[in-house]
Design a protein around this motif. Structure first.
Motif, PDB file in Angstrom:
ATOM      1  N   HIS A   1     -15.317  12.524 -66.178  1.00 20.77           N
ATOM      2  CA  HIS A   1     -14.673  11.612 -65.223  1.00 20.77           C
ATOM      3  C   HIS A   1     -13.158  11.817 -65.194  1.00 20.77           C
ATOM      4  O   HIS A   1     -12.530  11.711 -64.122  1.00 20.77           O
ATOM      5  CB  HIS A   1     -15.005  10.162 -65.610  1.00 20.77           C
ATOM      6  CG  HIS A   1     -14.277   9.140 -64.780  1.00 20.77           C
ATOM      7  ND1 HIS A   1     -14.516   8.975 -63.424  1.00 20.77           N
ATOM      8  CD2 HIS A   1     -13.297   8.247 -65.112  1.00 20.77           C
ATOM      9  CE1 HIS A   1     -13.734   8.007 -62.954  1.00 20.77           C
ATOM     10  NE2 HIS A   1     -12.984   7.551 -63.960  1.00 20.77           N
ATOM     11  N   TYR A   2     -12.557  12.113 -66.344  1.00 22.72           N
ATOM     12  CA  TYR A   2     -11.107  12.245 -66.417  1.00 22.72           C
ATOM     13  C   TYR A   2     -10.592  13.566 -65.827  1.00 22.72           C
ATOM     14  O   TYR A   2      -9.378  13.740 -65.726  1.00 22.72           O
ATOM     15  CB  TYR A   2     -10.647  12.143 -67.878  1.00 22.72           C
ATOM     16  CG  TYR A   2     -10.647  10.718 -68.415  1.00 22.72           C
ATOM     17  CD1 TYR A   2     -10.741   9.629 -67.556  1.00 22.72           C
ATOM     18  CD2 TYR A   2     -10.559  10.474 -69.783  1.00 22.72           C
ATOM     19  CE1 TYR A   2     -10.750   8.334 -68.048  1.00 22.72           C
ATOM     20  CE2 TYR A   2     -10.564   9.187 -70.285  1.00 22.72           C
ATOM     21  CZ  TYR A   2     -10.671   8.114 -69.417  1.00 22.72           C
ATOM     22  OH  TYR A   2     -10.670   6.835 -69.894  1.00 22.72           O
ATOM     23  N   THR A   3     -11.468  14.497 -65.491  1.00 24.27           N
ATOM     24  CA  THR A   3     -10.997  15.784 -64.962  1.00 24.27           C
ATOM     25  C   THR A   3     -11.507  16.100 -63.564  1.00 24.27           C
ATOM     26  O   THR A   3     -11.136  17.152 -63.007  1.00 24.27           O
ATOM     27  CB  THR A   3     -11.432  16.933 -65.895  1.00 24.27           C
ATOM     28  OG1 THR A   3     -12.843  16.878 -66.071  1.00 24.27           O
ATOM     29  CG2 THR A   3     -10.731  16.852 -67.229  1.00 24.27           C
ATOM     30  N   LYS A   4     -12.344  15.238 -63.017  1.00 18.87           N
ATOM     31  CA  LYS A   4     -12.916  15.552 -61.709  1.00 18.87           C
ATOM     32  C   LYS A   4     -12.423  14.659 -60.591  1.00 18.87           C
ATOM     33  O   LYS A   4     -12.837  14.828 -59.440  1.00 18.87           O
ATOM     34  CB  LYS A   4     -14.441  15.465 -61.779  1.00 18.87           C
ATOM     35  CG  LYS A   4     -14.973  14.042 -61.968  1.00 18.87           C
ATOM     36  CD  LYS A   4     -16.496  14.047 -62.005  1.00 18.87           C
ATOM     37  CE  LYS A   4     -17.045  12.631 -62.165  1.00 18.87           C
ATOM     38  NZ  LYS A   4     -18.510  12.609 -62.202  1.00 18.87           N
ATOM     39  N   GLN A   5     -11.530  13.711 -60.899  1.00 17.61           N
ATOM     40  CA  GLN A   5     -11.135  12.756 -59.866  1.00 17.61           C
ATOM     41  C   GLN A   5     -10.308  13.417 -58.763  1.00 17.61           C
ATOM     42  O   GLN A   5     -10.417  13.037 -57.594  1.00 17.61           O
ATOM     43  CB  GLN A   5     -10.341  11.602 -60.487  1.00 17.61           C
ATOM     44  CG  GLN A   5     -11.129  10.813 -61.507  1.00 17.61           C
ATOM     45  CD  GLN A   5     -10.290   9.724 -62.155  1.00 17.61           C
ATOM     46  OE1 GLN A   5      -9.792   8.823 -61.495  1.00 17.61           O
ATOM     47  NE2 GLN A   5     -10.118   9.826 -63.464  1.00 17.61           N
ATOM     48  N   GLY A   6      -9.487  14.398 -59.117  1.00 18.36           N
ATOM     49  CA  GLY A   6      -8.651  15.046 -58.118  1.00 18.36           C
ATOM     50  C   GLY A   6      -9.414  15.993 -57.211  1.00 18.36           C
ATOM     51  O   GLY A   6      -8.917  16.367 -56.141  1.00 18.36           O
ATOM     52  N   GLY A   7     -10.594  16.423 -57.637  1.00 22.63           N
ATOM     53  CA  GLY A   7     -11.374  17.326 -56.806  1.00 22.63           C
ATOM     54  C   GLY A   7     -10.825  18.727 -56.727  1.00 22.63           C
ATOM     55  O   GLY A   7     -11.219  19.493 -55.855  1.00 22.63           O
ATOM     56  N   SER A   8      -9.919  19.106 -57.622  1.00 23.35           N
ATOM     57  CA  SER A   8      -9.326  20.449 -57.605  1.00 23.35           C
ATOM     58  C   SER A   8      -9.202  20.958 -59.037  1.00 23.35           C
ATOM     59  O   SER A   8      -8.102  21.014 -59.610  1.00 23.35           O
ATOM     60  CB  SER A   8      -7.957  20.414 -56.928  1.00 23.35           C
ATOM     61  OG  SER A   8      -7.374  21.702 -56.924  1.00 23.35           O
ATOM     62  N   PRO A   9     -10.340  21.320 -59.648  1.00 22.56           N
ATOM     63  CA  PRO A   9     -10.294  21.711 -61.068  1.00 22.56           C
ATOM     64  C   PRO A   9      -9.741  23.104 -61.326  1.00 22.56           C
ATOM     65  O   PRO A   9      -9.517  23.462 -62.475  1.00 22.56           O
ATOM     66  CB  PRO A   9     -11.760  21.621 -61.487  1.00 22.56           C
ATOM     67  CG  PRO A   9     -12.526  21.913 -60.237  1.00 22.56           C
ATOM     68  CD  PRO A   9     -11.716  21.326 -59.115  1.00 22.56           C
ATOM     69  N   VAL A  10      -9.551  23.885 -60.287  1.00 28.28           N
ATOM     70  CA  VAL A  10      -9.127  25.285 -60.476  1.00 28.28           C
ATOM     71  C   VAL A  10      -7.822  25.507 -59.738  1.00 28.28           C
ATOM     72  O   VAL A  10      -7.638  25.026 -58.609  1.00 28.28           O
ATOM     73  CB  VAL A  10     -10.198  26.262 -59.963  1.00 28.28           C
ATOM     74  CG1 VAL A  10      -9.724  27.703 -60.122  1.00 28.28           C
ATOM     75  CG2 VAL A  10     -11.509  26.064 -60.698  1.00 28.28           C
TER      76      VAL A  10
END
Length: 1890
Positions: free
Chosen positions: A350-359
């Motif tokens: 949850h803490y790394t997917k909120q922005g929708g831009s992991p790469v």
């Protein structure tokens, strides 16, 4: 009379003046003169315009406001624009005071009316002249305002690709969003040591200024880097730290600078994240203190952090990411060590997917993880601690996935066995039940009791997020603390330079508590910045003693008071946080009640009661009150922290929460995510007992205010340097400039405030000399005084009447804004007038010259034309006369020919006609004749026919009648016969008749007889005639037959003739058709032939073209092959030079390490013996053929010298191994001697056998051979003794060594040495036996010779036998004979073996020949299968290969034969010398009587030379004295002046010669080692003295050449005299020492280059670039550029003459020292390379130097250097070629730069410059005058397109430290050694001549 130049026609009437006014218009060059009246004070006059077509400059008598009169027609101004912020426009009409509207024309051609503000009536800002656009310093602009600053930055950024610009003390850095090659180590070296104003703006210049001020002023420095997110703050700070790490180095071996740079990856991974504006945005502020010691070398560093954005851990906006470390962990989840963390994809948490831009595009998180771990390891964070950090980070991710289920509105619970929480508890080592309980409950404490209260789901989620943020913040602080421990200085810090990387002013659509704190910090920094700028301005004015008044500048203290004062915003916020029921709404109402309408900086929005507005220094910002209280409190439940503290399985976790009061003060409690660190910069706070609870209760705002105050104290205690980073656009497009965004940031970062403060005073500042140089053109000769200051004052009083516009300081003139532009217009006007007059005069002169040339040419042309016409007319007359004559004869000929033709035609016609008529008549007559004939024959035939018929009729009638009559007669006869009378009547007269008949018969008989006779004759005749007739008949028959045949033939011929006639007619018709066809065919054939000829000609031309092409191609191929060969040769030379350079660099590094080692030895006071270099001991019969480049024994013994810092015990091993290697060499030499003696023995045996065969014929053997054998015996004995002594010495040395662990019994080295000693002892025993064998061989030879009763020989033999008896050697001789037999047997066995080996080798050769034959047959079969061309090529290739192999074999054989010949020659020479000496010695021992009695054959007895042999003898104990007097204490100046060049080298070599003559290898080794060490000591002691280094470089090379010249090798003996060849070394091969000396010479050469560079470096820039060699060509740039006030003043001005004088000094010193000419050329080439490289590098980094006039100065300076080369005959040294890049750069500054042809010319001309250098020069090109034009961006793009295929280095600067590889060509000396005299001044009296 004074002239005033007006460009363009005046717009209004000008009063009459007693001055001459010249009007010029560039369109029609209208020039006129008029008388005008004097100007009255106050009368309106026109002034100068910026346009090139309308400029009016008034020189004297002007008492007007200059700026007011700048608004004239064609003046350019800036007007506001909603899109571009500011637009440029041009005045179409002069402005008059009172006008309300300005008539303007935009750049795109649109006209508009610009209305002035009726209240202020402010005019639009004026635009700077084009020559001022693109300046390095914004404060140097003539007009200082916002549009000028914006335009200057845009031009530099877009057109020139320059991202750095000065604005006073501020460096403005614009993020290019592109990697630029301007941060390499070469750029760092270029900026190191330079003043800030001397080079183009750069972050390195700011760093150098800070470093320099720290060293000079003994004051700490700070570099403040600020800007928006994505503006490049972190990168700028990183480059500043890299600069410090590079230029200062570290004071210890701990590589502190590497650790400082290694901290960046760690801090970026845990503190940086992707935002919408920046992929690597720093979400915290940091202040790094880099510590330095007293020598200003880095010793450590310390980092302080501010305002970590904790909220990003739990929330990210759209298109943003969490901190990089989380994504790096997820990308590395597959690693084995990370399996226990149970990580997965970033989209799972949850803490790394909120922005929708992991790469992030272009970023590999797995690789970044590796870099982060490596940086942690470098900084001392162990692997266990690293795994602990990763466990905590993984736990935070799993904690974010914990979910809550609502039981009711006020309570919630965690689902049972919730996997994310189970993983979190396992990783943290805490109990699952406790953590699940306290995540859903909280403890409330009152005065009387404590109770537990459940919380709602929303509160539980907030508490979970608060816990995650708190854990991450503490982990961040823990990592920062460990980084600081790793960077902590181990020694006392003397000073530091701080680098502050902090956020800039921020304003968004929704601004909350974070933006409030950030803008509050920027208000404090802006206040400090304003005070510092104002202070610098004040100091400058006071230093120059200028009367000045206070400058009104914006003071933001009221805004700061509004925020931090009592009852300020922060105070009210803290108070509201203490209230039990405090809320954001109540706090907002308090703000309205306290500050609204009472503070002008505080406002309330119209449509909101939950927001407030603050007027900051940069802009108004509206803050939303929602969330302020919660973020200020930053609540974390204590029970959750206690659960984490209770972890016993995970030791790192409790460490994070130890001393909570220290950790949370003030870094933990932060504004919802930004963490300040509590380390006090100046006075660290001391914790008091009982203070922890209070500190824990401090709000975030209060803690941030305290940390900000501490930061300001630090900055105020240091000298600040400012870097303002600008973000050019929001889309991260490279080199794209958004004016709106740029203006917002310029207003926010204080750049415009700096401009305003500068503009309020005197922004333009000139030194008196600069002003005089620039405006000398405005002065008359009488105005120029000796005092430059007074001259400038007098001129300025005349030029500018208003004295408030300028001030005179002690060293500078200060101008108000706009005055420099006004002076530039006056100067430009004067130059234009001068240009016009020059143009007028030159054009008139050119026109007159052209007219005279044209008139002369016209006269000449007329003369020639008239002569030509006369000649043509005469020719015409002659031709006319000739034509008439020709026509006469031609016409006569034509008429006559026509008459003849007509006559011939008439005659022919007549003949034809007459013939025709005659033929017709003839034909008619012939027809008539034939008709007559026909008629005649017809008539005859008719008559004959008629006659025949008639005749036949008549005959028939007659017959009929006669028949009738006969019938009647017959009837009558029949009737008569029937009657006798009838018979009687019939016989009447018969008797007579019978008689007559009888007579007639007789006559007839006679006649018959005669006739018979005749008949017989006739018969004969007849027979003949018959035969004849018969033949005739036959002939006639044949003729008849022939006639018949002929007739038949005639008939056939007639038929044939008829047939032929028919055929003829047919043939004639066919002929006609054939002729027609033939004509047609002929025509076609001719046409075809013509076409074929044309085709043939075309084919010929094509053939010629093809031949030409083939020839051209062949030539091109040849040229390309030659070029390729040349290129390959050059490449090989380059490779060779690279190898030499690499080797010499290694030598340089070796010498540096050696010096460092010596320094360490001196510091530690350790006496470590240095291994002495050995030499290769060779027998006199052995010749070394090694290359002079083989490594020396010194190198082989000490090839690990860089490791000399090890313990002394570790150093002894190389010494013993060197002894071991030497022993091995000795054994191999002994084996070679043994083999040579064996060969000698074999040869003696063969001689003995031959002697027996020729015993009676040869004379008695003289004793010379026996003496030679005795000589060999004595030599072997002495050699054995020497070997014994050497072995004893080696054993003694081994037993006396000081490394017991190495030489102890049982040690490997000891065992190896003992084995070698044993083998050598055995070898000595063998040698003894060989001596005995030789002696016995001598005896056997003597007995075998048997002299013929000569008493002398017998006596000699008896004496030898007696000697043998006396010595007791007879038994030994007998044993020797036995041994000889054994030896002979062994020889037979060896011969047998050798024979067998030869057979085997022959068999092998046969086999190889067979294989070769088979291979040849295979090749032949393969070749036969190939086509002819390939066959030929293959055969040629095979033949080439075969010949190459044969050639290589022959070369090897030749080398072997050469080696053998040299060896034999040397042996022969030595043998002859030894035999001669022995014969002389033996002759002296023989008595005179014996000499008389003995029949001695004549022998040459040479006498000893009593002359000097070119050797010097010294005692071994005087060696140190020799080195001391000749090397250590020798003064080069005296030797160079008074003695011959290279004298010390000759003396040393002569000493070596004597040691070689004595065959004393210890003495040779000791002398050479002492010499080398002595030279090194001298160079270490006086290595910065050019004369000393040059002197010993010359002598080292001469010593090296002497060792080569007298080595005895053929290659070095070619140029020797016979006497010099006699002086060659005889016993030792010193090739290895030659290599040592060569390496030493290379080190000395490199040291000489460094000395040259240190001497020339300060002169080059000043002499080659700054100094005006040609006066008046280039002046000071018209920008009012001011040097930084903190920069060091110039120590002295160097000129080109200074450089040339220094070059002369260098050259004369080298020539005096006798340096080789080739070596001098190499030194000069290196000097010129340094000059060219330093000059070009400075040119590429100085925009003010890139102009047309500076190009002329550079070319003139280069021509002077070339003239110096010509004077010194050094043009072929290659020095001129090293200046080629500088020459081409100067040409590039001067050539035309407009069209494509210019671009092509530049590309072909600048082949020595790289593409980056060409583009850089074009970008930096700056016009100094208005007449010059800027280089268009399109032209630069054209250059880049044309050069894109060029493969060159992307490096911008030349490597000024590059040293060309040096070579030492062999240079033999013609000086005879025996003629050298040693002067007494050297103090070498202990040396004697041999």
């Amino acid at each position: 009379m004074t002239s005033v130049v007006l460009l363009g026609k005046p717009e209004r009437e000008i009063p009459k003046l007693p001055y001459e006014i010249v009007y010029t218009n560039t369109r029609d060059m209208e020039i006129c003169s008029m008388e005008i009246e004097p100007i009255l004070p106050g009368k309106e006059i026109p002034t100068a315009s910026e346009s090139a077509e309308n400029l009016c400059c008034w020189r004297y008598g002007m008492e007007i406001d200059v700026l007011e009169y700048m608004y004239v027609k064609y003046a350019r101004v800036w007007i506001p624009d909603p899109e571009e912020v500011w637009k440029s426009a041009e005045l179409l009409k002069d402005y008059k005071p009172g006008d309300k509207v300005l008539q303007l024309r935009l750049e795109e051609g649109k006209d508009l009316e610009y209305s002035l503000d009726p209240k202020t009536k402010e005019l639009p800002p004026l635009r700077n002249p084009d020559i001022l656009v693109g300046e390095n310093d914004l404060t140097a602009l003539s007009y200082l305002h916002e549009p000028a600053v914006l335009h200057n930055l845009k031009v530099r950024f877009i057109d020139s690709k320059l991202i750095y610009t000065y604005c006073g003390i501020v460096l403005v850095a614009i993020n290019p969003y592109e990697q630029l090659p301007i941060y390499g180590e070469d750029i760092i070296n270029a900026y190191s040591g330079q003043n800030m104003g001397d080079m183009d703006p750069h972050i390195f210049a700011v760093a150098e200024e800070a470093y320099k001020q720290m060293a000079r002023d003994e004051r700490n420095q700070s570099i403040i880097v600020s800007g928006e997110s994505g503006a490049g703050k972190t990168v700028s700070a990183k480059y500043a730290m890299r600069y410090f790490a590079t230029v200062s180095g570290s004071a210890s071996e701990a590589n502190v600078e590497e650790k400082v740079l290694a901290s960046n990856p760690i801090m970026e991974s845990i503190g940086n994240a992707k935002t919408t504006r920046n992929d690597n945005s720093s979400r915290f502020g940091k202040y790094i203190e880099i510590g330095f010691d007293k020598r200003y070398r880095i010793i450590g560093a310390n980092m302080r952090t501010y305002l970590l954005e904790k909220s990003r851990v739990v929330f990210q906006a759209e298109e943003e990411r969490n901190y990089h470390i989380f994504y790096q962990l997820c990308a590395s989840a597959a690693l084995p060590e990370f399996k226990t963390l149970r990580l997965g994809s970033a989209n799972y948490f949850h803490y790394t997917k909120q922005g929708g831009s992991p790469v992030i595009d272009g970023v590999d998180d797995a690789k970044e993880m590796v870099n982060t771990r490596q940086a942690c390891t470098l900084l001392g964070i162990s692997d266990s601690y690293q795994m602990g950090i990763f466990r905590i980070l993984a736990g935070i991710l799993h904690l974010g996935n914990v979910e809550f289920a609502s039981r009711d509105s006020d309570s919630c619970t965690v689902p049972p066995k919730h996997e994310p929480l189970i993983i979190f508890c396992d990783l943290m080592g805490v109990e699952y039940e406790e953590m699940a309980h306290w995540l859903c409950h909280r403890k409330l404490a009152t005065a009387t009791e404590t109770y537990i209260k459940p919380i709602s789901k929303l509160h539980a989620i907030n508490a979970r997020d608060a816990l995650a943020k708190h854990i991450y913040a503490n982990l961040f602080n823990w990592i920062v603390d460990h980084v600081n421990k790793a960077l902590h200085a181990t020694v006392k810090q003397h000073s530091f330079i701080g680098v502050l990387d902090i956020y800039g002013f921020e304003t968004f659509e929704i601004n909350s508590f974070e933006q409030f704190c950030i803008n509050y910090a920027n208000e404090k920094l802006q206040q400090q910045f304003n005070m510092h700028v104002f202070k610098l301005e004040q100091e400058e004015y006071m230093k120059e003693q200028i009367p000045w008044t206070l400058i009104d500048f914006y003071d933001n203290q009221p805004c700061i008071n509004l925020i931090e004062a009592k009852m300020g915003i922060l105070d009210l916020l803290d108070e509201e946080c203490k209230m039990p029921k405090g809320s954001d709404d109540s706090w907002a109402q308090k703000l309205y009640n306290t500050h609204l309408n009472k503070c002008a900086l505080f406002e309330k929005p119209r449509l909101s009661n939950k927001a407030f507005i603050i007027k900051h220094f940069a802009d108004k910002v509206e803050y939303q009150c929602e969330g302020f209280l919660e973020k200020n409190k930053d609540t974390v439940y204590e029970e959750q922290i206690k659960v984490l503290k209770s972890s016993k399985k995970f030791k790192l976790l409790p460490e994070l929460f130890q001393d909570e009061e220290k950790v949370l003060s003030p870094t933990s409690a932060t504004p919802s995510g930004r963490v300040p660190l509590s380390r006090m910069p100046i006075k660290p706070a001391k914790a008091r007992p009982g203070q922890a609870s209070k500190e824990h209760k401090k709000t975030v705002g209060h803690q941030f205010r305290n940390s900000l105050h501490l930061l300001m104290e630090t900055l105020n205690a240091t000298t600040p340097h400012y870097v303002r980073c600008i973000k050019p656009n929001d889309f991260k497009f490279p080199f794209t400039f958004d004016e709106k965004r740029a203006v917002q940031q310029l207003r926010a970062c204080g750049v415009l405030e700096t401009i305003r403060i500068s503009a309020a005073g005197f922004p333009s500042r000139w030194t008196y000399q600069e002003f005089f140089s620039r405006y000398r053109v405005l002065m008359k000769q009488r105005d120029v005084l000796g005092d430059r200051k007074q001259t400038c004052k007098n001129v300025l009083e005349k030029l500018i009447q208003d004295k408030d516009k300028y001030q005179f300081g002690k060293t500078k003139i200060f101008f108000r804004a706009g005055q420099v532009a006004y002076l530039e217009k006056i100067r430009a006007d004067k130059l234009r007038a001068a240009c016009i007059r020059i143009q007028k005069t030159i054009r008139g002169w050119l026109m007159r010259k052209k007219y005279v040339r044209m008139r002369k040419a016209a006269i000449t042309i007329q003369r020639h034309v008239r002569g030509y016409q006369a000649r043509c007319y005469a020719k015409f007359l002659r031709r006319t006369r000739a034509a008439i004559t020709i026509q006469k004869f031609q016409r006569m000929y034509v008429v006559r020919k026509r008459y003849q033709c007509m006559r011939d035609a008439t005659i022919a016609l007549q003949a034809l006609l007459r013939g025709y008529m005659v033929r017709n008549k003839y034909q008619m007559m012939l027809r008539e004749h034939k008709s007559v004939v026909i008629q005649k024959h017809v008539r005859g035939w008719l008559a004959r026919r008629r006659y025949g018929r008639t005749l036949r009729a008549i005959v028939y009638l007659q017959c009929c009648y006669r028949r009738m009559m006969a019938k009647r007669e017959l009837k009558k006869l029949k009737i008569e016969a029937r009657s006798v009378e009838r018979y009687k009547k019939l016989h009447i007269g018969l008797e007579n008749k019978i008689m007559q008949l009888q007579r007639k018969i007789d006559e007839q008989n006679k006649e018959y007889k005669s006739l018979l006779e005749k008949m017989s004759s006739l018969e004969i005749t007849y027979s003949t005639e018959t035969e004849k007739l018969r033949s005739d008949v036959e002939r006639l028959r044949m003729s008849e037959e022939e006639a018949k045949n002929a007739t038949n033939r005639v008939i056939s011929l007639q038929e044939e003739i008829a047939k032929l006639r028919r055929e003829l007619h047919q043939t004639q018709s066919e002929k006609k058709s054939i002729e027609e066809w033939a004509d047609k065919y002929k025509h076609e054939t001719e046409q075809l032939v013509s076409e074929l000829k044309e085709q043939n000609s075309l084919l010929k031309t094509e053939k010629e073209e093809l031949n030409r092409r083939i020839h051209d191609q062949a030539r091109e191929i040849t040229e390309s092959m030659e070029k390729k060969l040349v290129e390959e040769t050059k490449q090989l030379e380059l490779d060779l030079n690279d190898e030499r350079l690499r080797y010499q660099n290694l030598l340089n590094e070796f010498s540096r390490l050696e010096e460092r080692y010596d320094d360490l030895k001196d510091e530690m006071n350790l006496m470590v013996s240095i291994p002495k270099p050995g030499h290769k001991r060779t027998d006199s019969t052995h010749s070394s053929n090694e290359s002079e480049y083989t490594f020396s024994s010194e190198i082989t013994e000490a090839e690990d010298l860089p490791l000399r810092m090890e313990e002394p015990s570790e150093k002894k091993a190389p010494l013993d191994m060197s002894l071991f290697l030497k022993l091995q060499k000795r054994v191999s030499e002994l084996e070679q001697e043994k083999q040579s003696l064996q060969d000698e023995l074999d040869r003696k045996e063969e001689q003995a056998l031959r002697a027996k065969a020729k015993e009676e014929e040869r004379p008695p053997i003289r004793g010379a051979e026996l003496e030679y054998e005795s000589l060999k015996r004595q030599e072997l004995e002495s050699e054995n003794k020497k070997l014994k002594n050497e072995l004893n010495e080696l054993q003694k040395a081994l037993t006396e060594t000081r490394a017991p662990e190495v030489t102890a019994p049982g040690a490997p080295a000891y065992r190896v040495l003992l084995d070698q000693l044993t083998s050598v002892s055995e070898e000595l025993e063998v040698r003894k036996e060989e001596v005995l064998i030789l002696r016995s061989q001598l005896v056997s030879q003597k007995e075998a010779i048997q002299p013929k009763n000569t008493m002398t020989d017998a006596t000699i033999l008896l004496e030898d036998v007696q000697k043998m008896k006396d010595k007791g050697e007879i038994a030994q001789a007998y044993i020797g004979l036995k041994e000889t037999n054994r030896l002979l047997e062994s020889q037979l066995q060896s011969q047998k073996k050798s024979h067998e080996n030869e057979l085997e080798s022959l068999r092998g050769e046969i086999q190889s020949l067979k294989e070769e034959n088979n291979r040849q047959q295979q090749l032949l079969a393969q070749n036969l299968q190939l086509p002819p061309e390939a066959r030929i090529e293959a055969s040629l290739q095979h033949e080439i290969t075969r010949l190459t192999n044969e050639n290589l074999d022959l070369m090897e054989q030749l080398e072997k034969q050469d080696k053998t010949v040299r060896k034999l020659k040397k042996q022969l020479k030595v043998f002859a010398k030894k035999i001669g000496e022995l014969e002389v010695g033996q002759m002296e021992n023989i008595s005179p009587g014996q000499i008389i009695d003995e029949p001695i054959r004549p022998v040459n007895i040479p006498r000893k030379e009593k002359d000097f042999q070119g050797m010097l003898e010294y005692k071994k104990e005087d060696e140190q004295k020799l080195v001391k007097n000749l090397i250590l204490e020798l003064k080069p100046r005296g030797v160079a002046v008074n003695l011959i060049p290279g004298l010390p080298a000759y003396i040393l070599f002569m000493c070596v010669r004597h040691a070689d003559y004595l065959n004393d290898d210890q003495k040779v080794r000791s002398l050479l080692t002492s010499t080398i060490n002595g030279i090194k000591k001298v160079l270490k002691k006086r290595g910065d003295d050019f004369e000393t280094v040059s002197f010993w470089l010359s002598n080292t090379c001469r010593f090296l050449h002497c060792l080569k010249q007298y080595s005895g090798e053929e290659g070095f003996m070619k140029h020797n005299t016979p006497r010099q060849n006699e002086h060659c070394l005889t016993n030792f091969d010193l090739a290895e020492y030659r290599q040592v000396l060569s390496d030493l010479a290379i080190q000395i050469y490199q040291q000489l280059v460094r000395v040259l560079e240190n001497i020339l470096q300060p002169m080059i820039v000043s002499g080659m670039l700054e100094h005006e060699t040609i006066q008046g060509v280039s002046g000071v740039k018209p920008t009012g550029l001011r040097k930084r006030t903190s920069s060091i003043a110039d120590e002295g001005t160097y000129t080109l003459d200074s450089i040339i004088r220094q070059l002369n000094s260098f050259h004369s010193v080298m020539c005096q020292h006798g340096m080789d000419p080739e070596l001098i050329k190499q030194v000069v080439k290196q000097m010129f390379y340094i000059i060219g490289a330093v000059t070009l590098n400075n040119l590429l980094l100085r925009k003010d130097m890139c102009s047309w006039s500076k190009g002329m100065q550079i070319r003139y300076n280069v021509s002077q250097l070339e003239e110096w080369l010509r004077d010194k005959n050094l043009m072929n040294s290659g020095a001129k070629e090293t200046l080629e890049p500088l020459i081409q750069a100067a040409q590039l500054l001067q050539v035309k730069k407009k069209t494509d042809e210019d671009a092509e010319a530049i590309c072909s001309m600048c082949n020595a410059l790289t593409t980056a250098q060409i583009v850089k020069v074009l970008n930096l090109y700056t016009p100094v005058n208005e007449f010059e034009e800027r280089v268009l961006v399109s032209f630069i793009r054209t250059i880049q397109v044309r050069l894109r295929d060029r493969k060159d280095s992307p490096q911008l600067l030349m490597d000024a430290k590059h040293i060309f590889p040096v070579t030492f060509p062999f240079n033999p000396s013609s000086l005879a050694l025996e003629t050298i005299q040693i002067p007494a001044s050297l103090g070498l009296g202990f040396i004697s001549r041999v």
